[in-house]
Design a protein around this motif. Sequence first.
Motif, PDB file in Angstrom:
ATOM      1  N   LEU A   1       0.867  -1.182   0.000  1.00 57.87           N
ATOM      2  CA  LEU A   1       0.000   0.000   0.000  1.00 57.87           C
ATOM      3  C   LEU A   1       0.903   1.232   0.000  1.00 57.87           C
ATOM      4  O   LEU A   1       1.107   1.877   1.025  1.00 57.87           O
ATOM      5  N   ASP A   2       1.450   1.537  -1.162  1.00 55.57           N
ATOM      6  CA  ASP A   2       2.407   2.624  -1.309  1.00 55.57           C
ATOM      7  C   ASP A   2       1.919   3.517  -2.449  1.00 55.57           C
ATOM      8  O   ASP A   2       2.355   3.386  -3.597  1.00 55.57           O
ATOM      9  N   GLU A   3       1.005   4.444  -2.125  1.00 56.16           N
ATOM     10  CA  GLU A   3       0.369   5.259  -3.154  1.00 56.16           C
ATOM     11  C   GLU A   3       1.264   6.432  -3.538  1.00 56.16           C
ATOM     12  O   GLU A   3       1.802   7.128  -2.672  1.00 56.16           O
ATOM     13  N   THR A   4       1.379   6.655  -4.844  1.00 52.12           N
ATOM     14  CA  THR A   4       2.129   7.794  -5.349  1.00 52.12           C
ATOM     15  C   THR A   4       1.284   8.554  -6.364  1.00 52.12           C
ATOM     16  O   THR A   4       0.323   8.022  -6.919  1.00 52.12           O
ATOM     17  N   VAL A   5       1.652   9.814  -6.581  1.00 50.34           N
ATOM     18  CA  VAL A   5       0.978  10.674  -7.559  1.00 50.34           C
ATOM     19  C   VAL A   5       2.050  11.244  -8.470  1.00 50.34           C
ATOM     20  O   VAL A   5       3.112  11.668  -8.001  1.00 50.34           O
ATOM     21  N   CYS A   6       1.769  11.251  -9.787  1.00 49.64           N
ATOM     22  CA  CYS A   6       2.786  11.650 -10.759  1.00 49.64           C
ATOM     23  C   CYS A   6       2.293  12.784 -11.655  1.00 49.64           C
ATOM     24  O   CYS A   6       1.095  12.917 -11.921  1.00 49.64           O
ATOM     25  N   ILE A   7       3.255  13.591 -12.119  1.00 52.03           N
ATOM     26  CA  ILE A   7       2.993  14.630 -13.113  1.00 52.03           C
ATOM     27  C   ILE A   7       4.076  14.543 -14.176  1.00 52.03           C
ATOM     28  O   ILE A   7       4.985  13.699 -14.090  1.00 52.03           O
ATOM     29  N   ASN A   8       3.962  15.415 -15.181  1.00 51.92           N
ATOM     30  CA  ASN A   8       5.004  15.498 -16.204  1.00 51.92           C
ATOM     31  C   ASN A   8       5.243  14.148 -16.877  1.00 51.92           C
ATOM     32  O   ASN A   8       6.370  13.653 -16.956  1.00 51.92           O
ATOM     33  N   ASN A   9       4.125  13.536 -17.349  1.00 50.32           N
ATOM     34  CA  ASN A   9       4.197  12.233 -18.027  1.00 50.32           C
ATOM     35  C   ASN A   9       4.896  11.176 -17.176  1.00 50.32           C
ATOM     36  O   ASN A   9       5.730  10.395 -17.667  1.00 50.32           O
ATOM     37  N   ASN A  10       4.538  11.172 -15.891  1.00 53.18           N
ATOM     38  CA  ASN A  10       5.056  10.200 -14.925  1.00 53.18           C
ATOM     39  C   ASN A  10       6.562  10.340 -14.673  1.00 53.18           C
ATOM     40  O   ASN A  10       7.177   9.425 -14.110  1.00 53.18           O
ATOM     41  N   LYS A  11       7.137  11.464 -15.039  1.00 50.24           N
ATOM     42  CA  LYS A  11       8.562  11.678 -14.786  1.00 50.24           C
ATOM     43  C   LYS A  11       8.820  12.205 -13.379  1.00 50.24           C
ATOM     44  O   LYS A  11       9.915  12.045 -12.843  1.00 50.24           O
ATOM     45  N   THR A  12       7.797  12.851 -12.802  1.00 54.07           N
ATOM     46  CA  THR A  12       7.939  13.398 -11.446  1.00 54.07           C
ATOM     47  C   THR A  12       6.857  12.776 -10.563  1.00 54.07           C
ATOM     48  O   THR A  12       5.666  12.985 -10.802  1.00 54.07           O
ATOM     49  N   CYS A  13       7.254  11.998  -9.580  1.00 56.69           N
ATOM     50  CA  CYS A  13       6.296  11.302  -8.708  1.00 56.69           C
ATOM     51  C   CYS A  13       6.652  11.538  -7.248  1.00 56.69           C
ATOM     52  O   CYS A  13       7.827  11.717  -6.899  1.00 56.69           O
ATOM     53  N   GLU A  14       5.634  11.528  -6.404  1.00 62.18           N
ATOM     54  CA  GLU A  14       5.854  11.625  -4.962  1.00 62.18           C
ATOM     55  C   GLU A  14       4.747  10.866  -4.254  1.00 62.18           C
ATOM     56  O   GLU A  14       3.702  10.548  -4.833  1.00 62.18           O
ATOM     57  N   GLY A  15       4.973  10.552  -2.990  1.00 61.10           N
ATOM     58  CA  GLY A  15       3.963   9.849  -2.209  1.00 61.10           C
ATOM     59  C   GLY A  15       2.696  10.678  -2.068  1.00 61.10           C
ATOM     60  O   GLY A  15       2.736  11.916  -2.079  1.00 61.10           O
ATOM     61  N   LEU A  16       1.580  10.008  -1.931  1.00 63.27           N
ATOM     62  CA  LEU A  16       0.273  10.666  -1.845  1.00 63.27           C
ATOM     63  C   LEU A  16       0.198  11.583  -0.626  1.00 63.27           C
ATOM     64  O   LEU A  16       0.549  11.196   0.487  1.00 63.27           O
ATOM     65  N   THR A  17      -0.277  12.809  -0.860  1.00 61.57           N
ATOM     66  CA  THR A  17      -0.634  13.712   0.234  1.00 61.57           C
ATOM     67  C   THR A  17      -2.144  13.687   0.410  1.00 61.57           C
ATOM     68  O   THR A  17      -2.889  13.744  -0.571  1.00 61.57           O
ATOM     69  N   VAL A  18      -2.583  13.603   1.639  1.00 61.75           N
ATOM     70  CA  VAL A  18      -4.014  13.555   1.945  1.00 61.75           C
ATOM     71  C   VAL A  18      -4.396  14.807   2.734  1.00 61.75           C
ATOM     72  O   VAL A  18      -3.718  15.176   3.699  1.00 61.75           O
ATOM     73  N   ARG A  19      -5.469  15.455   2.297  1.00 61.62           N
ATOM     74  CA  ARG A  19      -6.020  16.589   3.038  1.00 61.62           C
ATOM     75  C   ARG A  19      -7.444  16.245   3.439  1.00 61.62           C
ATOM     76  O   ARG A  19      -8.201  15.670   2.655  1.00 61.62           O
ATOM     77  N   GLY A  20      -7.808  16.599   4.652  1.00 62.72           N
ATOM     78  CA  GLY A  20      -9.164  16.313   5.116  1.00 62.72           C
ATOM     79  C   GLY A  20      -9.505  17.119   6.351  1.00 62.72           C
ATOM     80  O   GLY A  20      -8.744  17.995   6.769  1.00 62.72           O
ATOM     81  N   ASN A  21     -10.659  16.798   6.915  1.00 60.30           N
ATOM     82  CA  ASN A  21     -11.144  17.521   8.092  1.00 60.30           C
ATOM     83  C   ASN A  21     -11.714  16.561   9.115  1.00 60.30           C
ATOM     84  O   ASN A  21     -12.269  15.522   8.766  1.00 60.30           O
ATOM     85  N   TYR A  22     -11.572  16.920  10.368  1.00 60.53           N
ATOM     86  CA  TYR A  22     -12.402  16.309  11.405  1.00 60.53           C
ATOM     87  C   TYR A  22     -12.874  17.423  12.326  1.00 60.53           C
ATOM     88  O   TYR A  22     -12.360  18.545  12.299  1.00 60.53           O
ATOM     89  N   TYR A  23     -13.889  17.132  13.121  1.00 62.26           N
ATOM     90  CA  TYR A  23     -14.628  18.168  13.836  1.00 62.26           C
ATOM     91  C   TYR A  23     -14.758  17.758  15.296  1.00 62.26           C
ATOM     92  O   TYR A  23     -15.130  16.620  15.608  1.00 62.26           O
ATOM     93  N   ILE A  24     -14.466  18.693  16.199  1.00 60.16           N
ATOM     94  CA  ILE A  24     -14.384  18.400  17.637  1.00 60.16           C
ATOM     95  C   ILE A  24     -15.413  19.228  18.393  1.00 60.16           C
ATOM     96  O   ILE A  24     -15.577  20.420  18.142  1.00 60.16           O
TER      97      ILE A  24
END
Length: 732
Positions: free
Chosen positions: A546-569
């Motif tokens: 489970l090693d998710e990556t995201v790529c740009i530039n025709n898959n020449k530039t890749c990095e691990g997935l960044t996740v943004r979200g919210n929780y409420y307290i």
Amino acid sequence: MTQANVTRTNHIMWTMGDDFRYQYAETWFKQMDKLIHYVNKDGRVNALYSTPSMYADAKHAANETWPLKLDDYFPYADSSNAYWTGYFTSRPALKRYVRMLSGYYLAARQLEFLVGRISTSANTDSLGDALGIAQHHDAVSGTAKQHTTNDYAKRLAIGTSKAETVVDSALSCMVDSKLNGDCTAPTVTFSQCQLLNISYCPSTEEDIPQDKSLVVVAYNSLGWNRTDYIRIPVNDQNLVVKDSMGNVVKSQYVEVDIVTQKLKKFYVEAYTGTKDEKDAKYWLIFPASVPPLGWSTYFISKESQGKTSSFGSMTDLPQNETIEIGPGNLKLSFSSSSGQLKRIFNSKTGIDVPVQQSYLWYASSEGDADTQASGAYIFRPTGSTPSIVSRSVPLKIIRGPLVDEVHQQFSSWIYQIIRVYKDKDHAEVEFTIGPIPTDDGIGKEVITRLSANMATDKVFYTDSNGRDFLKRVRDYRADWPLKVTQPVAGNYYPINLGIYVEDKKSEFSVLVDRATGGSSINDGEIELMLHRRILKDDSRGVGEPLDETVCINNNKTCEGLTVRGNYYISVNELGAGARWRRTTAQEIYSPLLLAFSHEGSEKWKSSHLTKASTMQSNYTLPLNVALITLQELVDGSVLIRLANLYEAGEDPDYSTLAKVELKKMFAEKTIKKIKETSLSANQDKSETKTRTWKVEGETQNSSTPIKGRPVDISSLVVELGPMEIRTFILTF
């Protein structure tokens, strides 16, 4: 024989095979045919192909008395170190995408019904199909291969594109007063922004001409009035917001942070294939009041006489130990030395709870003497003590008339903003996690932990599919003596709506924006697992880490997935937290649907309905009722589901019989026929089987659950008892 020894009566359900066995169905059925033949030839056991209904009939006919089970079977394990609690969080971006689009689909179907489904036009079916496929047990669960997950996301994106066309057309028809319900030729072009969370919205970022306004139409898919805050990215710092009556609406600017700008640059290119060269400079924030199943319109224009929106001001950290934020009743205190949250206080209720919050990560086990590794299914940490990300956190405080914000940089890969709005009784936490570093060769499972000074006696509560809350007791199972082999993973539970703890005075609740895993590992604590990046497979069929990556530039530039979200307290008095959890959860699931256009405000108001509800004037659904389906079917009939949100005994006022007046709900239409069906709407309610079971410990004086009576065709009032869902097909 093992199964027979733990099953009452002589009828046994023997489930044959799993998903892999039916890849070669003909071979598998031939083997079962042989098994049935030879078992029956022996004569001691009668084996047959059966169905769940036949099995239940046979059990019922035995006239046995049965134990009553009120909990579920979570968490599941298939060996001492293999708890299937990792998939509660796996692929959190996909989980958020499914959750976000589920709420969007609900609103889109409503709008499709309100203007009438047109067979020759775009419809919401494609999105519905994609969401249905995403419910597969290896889809939203996050346990498919990466290329399969990509296909799920692609189908969702295609369905969303088609549903956007429906929404744009429906809103154009509904707001245009000249069309008089003729929706064949809408005159307004709307745009929507699915990437608002990373400040990408071309319609709001572009320059507003002096003679025009940015028109914001906000649609409310809930059945009651609501006031929410709208946040849109803009580049002009001299804007004014007005409502449909021309009144100036108080608004506030907050500068877009550098983390969001970097996210936007990378992920807009990843999602759209094009580079976004222009950063939005500010968030423009303002409150919007919207009627039930209706819309309100707001106009944003350049102000020639000076600024009317307030700028959130950055404040210097005081010399004293504590920093307090919150423009309304809710106050949060932070340590000026460590930058950490210290306390949550509600001045309206007097509830004051010391709370600390931090980010930590569990190292993913790669196996030892027991070769079981952590993976997409399995959560197996190396040890039970996670590593803390940072004990001292830099703070940036922004104060304003509508919202206060606290920006915290826990590390180079964890950033957080806590927002406290003026009229809200909760704090909103926006987290940005990733890319999770793995250059040390260690997989990481990232959690946020909130520690309240509360004596909770091992007890906490998590929701079951967003409906009832189940009592959880740490290191305990009601049905058997538990041997604790995994003190963390063995106490994790799925969370779809929220989790809370309570003591003798107060309740401490957290709501989530997607399915996730969580627990209370120590008294007074709540922890949520927000992201996972793992370097080894867990041998349950995925066949890849489970090693998710995201790529740009025709898959020449890749990095691990960044996740943004919210929780409420939120903190509440004991017994009062349910109202906040139930109402706010609906608002999280069904946010205001925003559509944008550009036109002069006076010209727009002269030819458009700027505020309306499709219900009868001043009528709303009761606050304990949710409209969970409103959909026009292919044959022109309408499917509607109504749900009572509360459990019996959960709230003194709302855990009661609720009534919905369909005539007022559909004030502009005449209901000619109503038919109640099963939940899945594929069988008349009158034809469904009802069985009365003998239950251990039950007496004649045992209370009967409150349920609504059959609907009278003349009054058309639907009654709903606590936790009851009723499904109808209407003909207009």
